[in-house]
Design an enzyme around this catalytic site. Structure first.
Site, PDB file in Angstrom:
ATOM      1  N   LYS A  30      -1.263 -57.877  17.301  1.00 21.05           N
ATOM      2  CA  LYS A  30      -0.640 -56.620  17.741  1.00 21.05           C
ATOM      3  C   LYS A  30      -0.021 -55.892  16.543  1.00 21.05           C
ATOM      4  O   LYS A  30      -0.130 -54.668  16.415  1.00 21.05           O
ATOM      5  CB  LYS A  30       0.427 -56.906  18.804  1.00 21.05           C
ATOM      6  CG  LYS A  30      -0.169 -57.338  20.140  1.00 21.05           C
ATOM      7  CD  LYS A  30       0.870 -57.900  21.105  1.00 21.05           C
ATOM      8  CE  LYS A  30       0.195 -58.446  22.356  1.00 21.05           C
ATOM      9  NZ  LYS A  30       1.114 -59.131  23.273  1.00 21.05           N
ATOM     10  N   GLN A  86       7.168 -61.193  23.284  1.00 25.10           N
ATOM     11  CA  GLN A  86       5.934 -61.936  23.539  1.00 25.10           C
ATOM     12  C   GLN A  86       6.157 -62.958  24.655  1.00 25.10           C
ATOM     13  O   GLN A  86       7.075 -63.765  24.601  1.00 25.10           O
ATOM     14  CB  GLN A  86       5.442 -62.628  22.257  1.00 25.10           C
ATOM     15  CG  GLN A  86       4.117 -63.348  22.420  1.00 25.10           C
ATOM     16  CD  GLN A  86       2.959 -62.435  22.826  1.00 25.10           C
ATOM     17  OE1 GLN A  86       2.831 -61.311  22.346  1.00 25.10           O
ATOM     18  NE2 GLN A  86       2.108 -62.897  23.736  1.00 25.10           N
ATOM     19  N   ASP A 124       5.690 -52.219  26.802  1.00 25.53           N
ATOM     20  CA  ASP A 124       4.814 -53.249  27.376  1.00 25.53           C
ATOM     21  C   ASP A 124       4.922 -53.254  28.907  1.00 25.53           C
ATOM     22  O   ASP A 124       4.243 -54.029  29.572  1.00 25.53           O
ATOM     23  CB  ASP A 124       5.221 -54.620  26.810  1.00 25.53           C
ATOM     24  CG  ASP A 124       4.065 -55.600  26.750  1.00 25.53           C
ATOM     25  OD1 ASP A 124       2.899 -55.158  26.807  1.00 25.53           O
ATOM     26  OD2 ASP A 124       4.319 -56.814  26.650  1.00 25.53           O
TER      27      ASP A 124
END
Ligand code: NAP
Length: 279
Positions: A49, A93, A116
């Site tokens: 990412k 994450q 996200d």
């Protein structure tokens, strides 16, 4: 459905918008990635990412915390990033180590930096069909459908899986686009009989080649979000290819789109924060 090619287009567009923003305002979009522990898959995902972000002209900041980090410590770190005006998007994450309250950590992300799409705020926006950041993987699934001319309205969409980051929001986004949505999970009875009625089938199970070819309605659009060691998806691809109208490959399907949506939403967040609309 070639997710890698579509992801390149989405990232190229994000890169152009990032460059325009920098040229016009001097602001470079910044994504902060937070990782707790050193699980190899998570380390690889975060690195991927970050590399993609940099290649799109997005500044990438990494906060790597040791495995014994407590919920309180993680919440404090994310709180600092939420308050930092130089950070426009925050990615925590998933999964975090089991001793951490992941929900509490997600909720420490300021909604206007939730690129996200993991906070309750973003979840509610998806549920109400209001503007906001989509969960990245479901957002990628919707873009894949759009790019291939699949209109969800009136179609029967079956989602296998009900996780907060994938299955549930995927169904919510499909519902917001007027699909008739059925959720399936580990307690669902006679799953193949349900999936055989799906015009759009989303597999988000985490079991290799779980969905067999004879579970699929001929001509259906099949989105395989699974990413199991191999890598192998949640759909038996060789069988599915014979029946489905459209199928996302693994790798190169839903996965690249997840990162592309994350980056596109980071640029959206930077533009929104710059203009004061809050993302
Ligand atoms: P998860 O949290 O483990 O959820 C799995 C879901 O599948 C649960 O809702 C579970 O039902 C359901 N399930 C499990 N066994 C089942 C069965 N026998 N029949 C029907 N349903 C069953 O997983 P996740 O985080 O959503 O991830 C799912 C997959 O997507 C994994 O392969 C993961 O690696 C992949 N993934 C990919 C991306 C990407 O970027 N491409 C991103 C995230 C995840 P219950 O709720 O009843 O337990």
């Amino acid at each position: 459905m070639d997710g890698a090619a579509l992801a390149r287009e989405v990232v190229a567009d994000a890169a152009k918008r990032a460059a325009d923003l920098t040229a016009a305002t001097g602001v470079t979009p910044c994504l902060a990635a937070v990782i707790v522990g050193e699980a190899p898959a998570s380390v690889t995902y975060v690195r991927m990412k970050q590399n993609r972000a940099r290649s799109a002209g997005i500044t990438s900041r990494l906060v790597a915390l040791p495995e014994p980090t407590t919920t309180e410590e993680l919440v404090a770190v994310i709180g600092q990033l939420s308050a930092d005006p130089e950070v426009h998007g925050i990615l925590l994450q998933h999964p975090v180590p089991a001793h951490i309250d992941e929900r509490a950590a997600f909720e420490a992300i300021a909604p206007h930096k939730d690129v996200d799409g993991v906070t309750m705020h973003s979840f509610a926006a998806m549920a109400f069909g209001l503007p906001g950041f989509a969960s990245a993987t479901p957002g990628g699934i919707m873009r894949l459908l759009d790019a291939h001319g699949v209109e969800p309205a009136g179609q029967h969409a079956v989602v296998i899986g009900r996780s907060a980051i994938l299955g549930k929001p995927a169904g919510m986004l499909l519902l917001a686009r007027n699909a008739t949505v059925t959720y399936c999970h580990s307690r669902t009875r006679d799953l193949p009989a349900i999936t055989r009625t799906a015009d759009i089938l989303v597999a988000a199970v985490g079991r290799p080649e779980f969905v067999r070819g004879d579970w699929i309605k001929p001509g259906a659009a099949v989105l395989d979000a699974g990413y199991n060691p191999g890598p192998v998806g949640d759909v038996a691809a060789a069988e599915a290819r014979e029946v489905a109208g459209l199928l996302t490959p693994v790798p190169g399907g839903v996965g690249p789109m997840t990162i592309a949506v994350l980056l596109a939403q980071t640029v959206d967040a930077a533009s929104g924060q710059r203009s004061g609309s809050g993302g």
